[in-house]
Structures are given as C-alpha cells and as structure tokens.
Design a protein around this motif. Sequence first.
Motif, PDB file in Angstrom:
ATOM      1  N   GLN A 102      28.925 -52.996 -73.248  1.00 17.89           N
ATOM      2  CA  GLN A 102      27.691 -53.781 -73.194  1.00 17.89           C
ATOM      3  C   GLN A 102      27.296 -54.064 -71.747  1.00 17.89           C
ATOM      4  OE1 GLN A 102      27.762 -57.159 -75.800  1.00 17.89           O
ATOM      5  NE2 GLN A 102      25.948 -58.117 -74.872  1.00 17.89           N
ATOM      6  N   LYS A 103      25.986 -54.204 -71.484  1.00 15.12           N
ATOM      7  CA  LYS A 103      25.506 -54.435 -70.127  1.00 15.12           C
ATOM      8  C   LYS A 103      24.426 -55.514 -70.118  1.00 15.12           C
ATOM      9  CE  LYS A 103      24.868 -49.914 -69.679  1.00 15.12           C
ATOM     10  NZ  LYS A 103      24.481 -48.594 -69.119  1.00 15.12           N
ATOM     11  N   VAL A 104      24.502 -56.412 -69.123  1.00 14.08           N
ATOM     12  CA  VAL A 104      23.452 -57.382 -68.838  1.00 14.08           C
ATOM     13  C   VAL A 104      23.375 -57.527 -67.324  1.00 14.08           C
ATOM     14  CG1 VAL A 104      23.787 -58.651 -71.017  1.00 14.08           C
ATOM     15  CG2 VAL A 104      24.986 -59.402 -68.948  1.00 14.08           C
ATOM     16  N   SER A 105      22.412 -58.258 -66.826  1.00 11.78           N
ATOM     17  CA  SER A 105      22.289 -58.450 -65.379  1.00 11.78           C
ATOM     18  C   SER A 105      23.294 -59.479 -64.886  1.00 11.78           C
ATOM     19  CB  SER A 105      20.873 -58.898 -65.023  1.00 11.78           C
ATOM     20  OG  SER A 105      20.631 -60.209 -65.498  1.00 11.78           O
ATOM     21  N   VAL A 106      23.542 -59.463 -63.593  1.00 15.28           N
ATOM     22  CA  VAL A 106      24.490 -60.417 -62.997  1.00 15.28           C
ATOM     23  C   VAL A 106      24.026 -61.863 -63.165  1.00 15.28           C
ATOM     24  CG1 VAL A 106      25.530 -61.192 -60.815  1.00 15.28           C
ATOM     25  CG2 VAL A 106      25.500 -58.757 -61.404  1.00 15.28           C
ATOM     26  N   PRO A 107      22.741 -62.206 -62.950  1.00 15.45           N
ATOM     27  CA  PRO A 107      22.335 -63.609 -63.154  1.00 15.45           C
ATOM     28  C   PRO A 107      22.591 -64.116 -64.571  1.00 15.45           C
ATOM     29  CG  PRO A 107      20.692 -62.479 -61.842  1.00 15.45           C
ATOM     30  CD  PRO A 107      21.658 -61.421 -62.323  1.00 15.45           C
ATOM     31  N   VAL A 108      22.472 -63.249 -65.571  1.00 17.15           N
ATOM     32  CA  VAL A 108      22.756 -63.664 -66.950  1.00 17.15           C
ATOM     33  C   VAL A 108      24.226 -64.042 -67.094  1.00 17.15           C
ATOM     34  CG1 VAL A 108      22.929 -62.854 -69.343  1.00 17.15           C
ATOM     35  CG2 VAL A 108      20.873 -62.373 -67.994  1.00 17.15           C
ATOM     36  N   MET A 109      25.111 -63.212 -66.560  1.00 17.41           N
ATOM     37  CA  MET A 109      26.542 -63.541 -66.608  1.00 17.41           C
ATOM     38  C   MET A 109      26.842 -64.801 -65.797  1.00 17.41           C
ATOM     39  SD  MET A 109      28.524 -59.848 -66.406  1.00 17.41           S
ATOM     40  CE  MET A 109      27.302 -58.841 -65.552  1.00 17.41           C
ATOM     41  N   ALA A 110      26.207 -64.924 -64.632  1.00 17.48           N
ATOM     42  CA  ALA A 110      26.461 -66.060 -63.753  1.00 17.48           C
ATOM     43  C   ALA A 110      26.121 -67.376 -64.441  1.00 17.48           C
ATOM     44  CB  ALA A 110      25.650 -65.921 -62.467  1.00 17.48           C
ATOM     45  N   ALA A 118      27.759 -65.024 -57.612  1.00 15.77           N
ATOM     46  CA  ALA A 118      28.336 -63.894 -58.351  1.00 15.77           C
ATOM     47  C   ALA A 118      27.780 -62.595 -57.789  1.00 15.77           C
ATOM     48  CB  ALA A 118      28.008 -64.007 -59.843  1.00 15.77           C
ATOM     49  N   MET A 119      28.516 -61.522 -58.022  1.00 14.12           N
ATOM     50  CA  MET A 119      28.093 -60.186 -57.595  1.00 14.12           C
ATOM     51  C   MET A 119      28.489 -59.183 -58.669  1.00 14.12           C
ATOM     52  SD  MET A 119      31.041 -59.199 -54.786  1.00 14.12           S
ATOM     53  CE  MET A 119      30.784 -57.418 -54.938  1.00 14.12           C
ATOM     54  N   ASP A 120      27.896 -57.989 -58.605  1.00 15.70           N
ATOM     55  CA  ASP A 120      28.251 -56.961 -59.576  1.00 15.70           C
ATOM     56  C   ASP A 120      29.656 -56.438 -59.297  1.00 15.70           C
ATOM     57  OD1 ASP A 120      27.640 -54.029 -58.046  1.00 15.70           O
ATOM     58  OD2 ASP A 120      26.522 -55.728 -57.277  1.00 15.70           O
ATOM     59  N   CYS A 301      28.048 -53.832 -66.300  1.00 19.29           N
ATOM     60  CA  CYS A 301      29.100 -54.154 -67.261  1.00 19.29           C
ATOM     61  C   CYS A 301      29.880 -55.426 -66.928  1.00 19.29           C
ATOM     62  CB  CYS A 301      30.092 -52.997 -67.358  1.00 19.29           C
ATOM     63  SG  CYS A 301      29.381 -51.471 -68.000  1.00 19.29           S
ATOM     64  N   ASP A 302      29.924 -55.797 -65.632  1.00 18.77           N
ATOM     65  CA  ASP A 302      30.817 -56.890 -65.262  1.00 18.77           C
ATOM     66  C   ASP A 302      30.371 -57.519 -63.955  1.00 18.77           C
ATOM     67  OD1 ASP A 302      31.584 -54.458 -63.947  1.00 18.77           O
ATOM     68  OD2 ASP A 302      33.437 -55.411 -63.315  1.00 18.77           O
ATOM     69  N   SER A 303      30.959 -58.662 -63.664  1.00 16.14           N
ATOM     70  CA  SER A 303      30.660 -59.351 -62.409  1.00 16.14           C
ATOM     71  C   SER A 303      31.912 -60.045 -61.887  1.00 16.14           C
ATOM     72  CB  SER A 303      29.537 -60.375 -62.602  1.00 16.14           C
ATOM     73  OG  SER A 303      29.931 -61.403 -63.480  1.00 16.14           O
ATOM     74  N   ILE A 304      31.891 -60.316 -60.601  1.00 14.82           N
ATOM     75  CA  ILE A 304      32.908 -61.114 -59.917  1.00 14.82           C
ATOM     76  C   ILE A 304      32.214 -62.385 -59.478  1.00 14.82           C
ATOM     77  CG2 ILE A 304      34.537 -61.184 -57.985  1.00 14.82           C
ATOM     78  CD1 ILE A 304      34.210 -58.058 -57.937  1.00 14.82           C
ATOM     79  N   TYR A 305      32.840 -63.537 -59.686  1.00 14.73           N
ATOM     80  CA  TYR A 305      32.149 -64.765 -59.337  1.00 14.73           C
ATOM     81  C   TYR A 305      33.099 -65.820 -58.782  1.00 14.73           C
ATOM     82  CZ  TYR A 305      33.635 -67.016 -63.794  1.00 14.73           C
ATOM     83  OH  TYR A 305      34.355 -67.562 -64.826  1.00 14.73           O
ATOM     84  N   PHE A 306      32.487 -66.786 -58.101  1.00 13.71           N
ATOM     85  CA  PHE A 306      33.203 -67.924 -57.548  1.00 13.71           C
ATOM     86  C   PHE A 306      32.669 -69.183 -58.220  1.00 13.71           C
ATOM     87  CE2 PHE A 306      33.479 -64.573 -54.470  1.00 13.71           C
ATOM     88  CZ  PHE A 306      34.771 -64.662 -53.967  1.00 13.71           C
ATOM     89  N   ALA A 307      33.589 -69.984 -58.758  1.00 13.75           N
ATOM     90  CA  ALA A 307      33.214 -71.139 -59.575  1.00 13.75           C
ATOM     91  C   ALA A 307      33.612 -72.455 -58.908  1.00 13.75           C
ATOM     92  CB  ALA A 307      33.894 -71.044 -60.936  1.00 13.75           C
TER      93      ALA A 307
END
Length: 313
Positions: A102-110, A118-120, A301-307
């Motif tokens: 599945q795929k969505v944009s990075v802002p949606v995941m963030a 967050a980044m791709d 498909c995925d993102s890396i983020y800082f929370a």
Amino acid sequence: MKNFRKFLALLSLMSILFSFGGTAQAEVLELPIDFSGGMPLQEKFEQGKMSYEDPSIKVERMYAKSDEYDCTYYVVDITIANATQLRTESAGGGEKGFKTRQKVSVPVMAKRVNAVVAMDGDYFGEHPDSFVLRQGVMFREISETWHDLLLIDEDGDFHVILAGNRDVEEGLGNTFPSTPVTHEQLTQVNGKRVINGFDFGPCIILNGEEVEANPRSIVHPHKSQSWNRAQRICLCQVGPLQYRIVAVAHFGLSVQDFTKLVLSLGPVETAYMFDGGSSTQIAFMNKKINNTQDTNLRTVCDSIYFASAYVED
C-alpha cells in the motif's frame, strides 16, 4: 515576622498540593519499540514556522539556493532526548502495513503518528528482494546484498554495511559484487539491538568522510542516474541523538555533487540516501515543506519520522 510565617505556611501548602498531584507535572518518556506513534504536538503549524521545540525534541529547518550547485535545497536539523523518538511507519499503518504494498504520501503517515518531522523511506514495497527491519521486527531477511544497508541501533546510532568491494576493477560490470550478510550482522551491532534497517543507499558519507563512488555502481533503484541531476534526499547522523535531513529540489544534483553539498553544511558522521526523484518528501508538522508548489504528492510505501516524547499530566 508575621508575614514571614504566612510565607512559610503558603510554601507548606504548595508542597502538600504538589505531592498529591495538585500541580501539573511534565515528563519525557521512552516510547515503546512498536508501531504506535509519538506524543501529541505542543504547537500547531503556521505558515513560515521554521522550528519546533519541547523538552524532548528540537527541530530547526531552513531552505536556501546554492549558486555554486545551481539548486534549491532543504535542511532539517533534529535533536531528540532518546533513541525511541526515531521511528518508522508504513503506508498501510503500523506492522500490518509492512506486509503490504500500500502507498500514501508522507504527510498522511506523519499526521497518523504525530510526527514532528518525517521523510520518505526506502520504498520497500516496490523491491521484493530487499531487507526490511522496522521497529525491531524483521519483515524480510536477506543473505547477501548488492546495495549499502543502513542499520540504526537501540541507541539511535547509524551503522552501514557497504555493498561489495569499492575498488575499481576491470570486469565489475554495472554493479558491485554482493556482500554476504548473516542474521546476527543484520540484528546486532557491537552487542546492541538493531531497531530499524534499510536497503537503499548509497551511503555517501561514512566516519565523517566522503565514500568514494564507483562510476559503474548502481544507485538503488536508479541504475543509470548517479551521474545525472535528480532530486535527492538523505538522512544524516551528526552526533549522538543528533540528525539532519537534506533534500535537493527540482532538477536536483548528481550523487557526487549532492555529497559535496551535504559536507558543506557542516560535519556529519554518516549520510545515507533514500528514495529520490518525485518520492523526495519532507513533512514538518504534517505539512510538506520541500517543493511546496507540487500539488500532487507521490504516494510511497513508508516513512522515517521523529516524534515528541513529551507528555503533560
């Protein structure tokens, strides 16, 4: 003296109230190593907002135009209180999402995981033979690699397994020779557990120095683009719990010039490239901040983020 006694009595009352929770207390947590998100943000995004800070995280961003490289670039500096704040998310949502394409944009995941920034990631869903280790869970293991692997351990430190021999030799063809890897190499580094592992690259800076590029090597997955101009993005470790995201816009740079740009921004220990081209996305407080004139965001498909790990009782 009478006023002094009143003052002491007031202090005593405040102490009692505090001991029974009468005063709000704040805490910086260690987030669980799972697929839950971060703590709610303490601020809201506003146009032109260039920083975010709470007791657990500090983020500062900037963008600039380089006359030397004829490009616009974006830089985000991040400092976190503990390594659990560096996390990964799938487009499909959490653990189950790493088992789908599945795929969505990075802002949606963030937005879903309360990411400060967050980044791709490495587009794992489009590369079925790649190595995938996220939030301590091994989704896809490999026994050899033709690409540089990035491992992030439980202390938030970066480690790289380089693909093959980087000496230029006749007969290499278009790729490096593969590098054998074991389960232990993929899951532990110096006795520390690997929390997240990525299969993309290349690694462009290692131990503070530029990694020499082999002109016949591949840049996963764009085999012919290392010497061409393209949008690029990398994640750097600057120091303990200190990180930097660098992205270049539009027509972009070659990998070699992108490396020089990253080095010009200040010392970094490790810099590792992720999926570029139109996949290049940085989301700050749920808003895309690179190439903002692009209205159609590529889904990934995925993102890396800082929370944030800060919570107020």
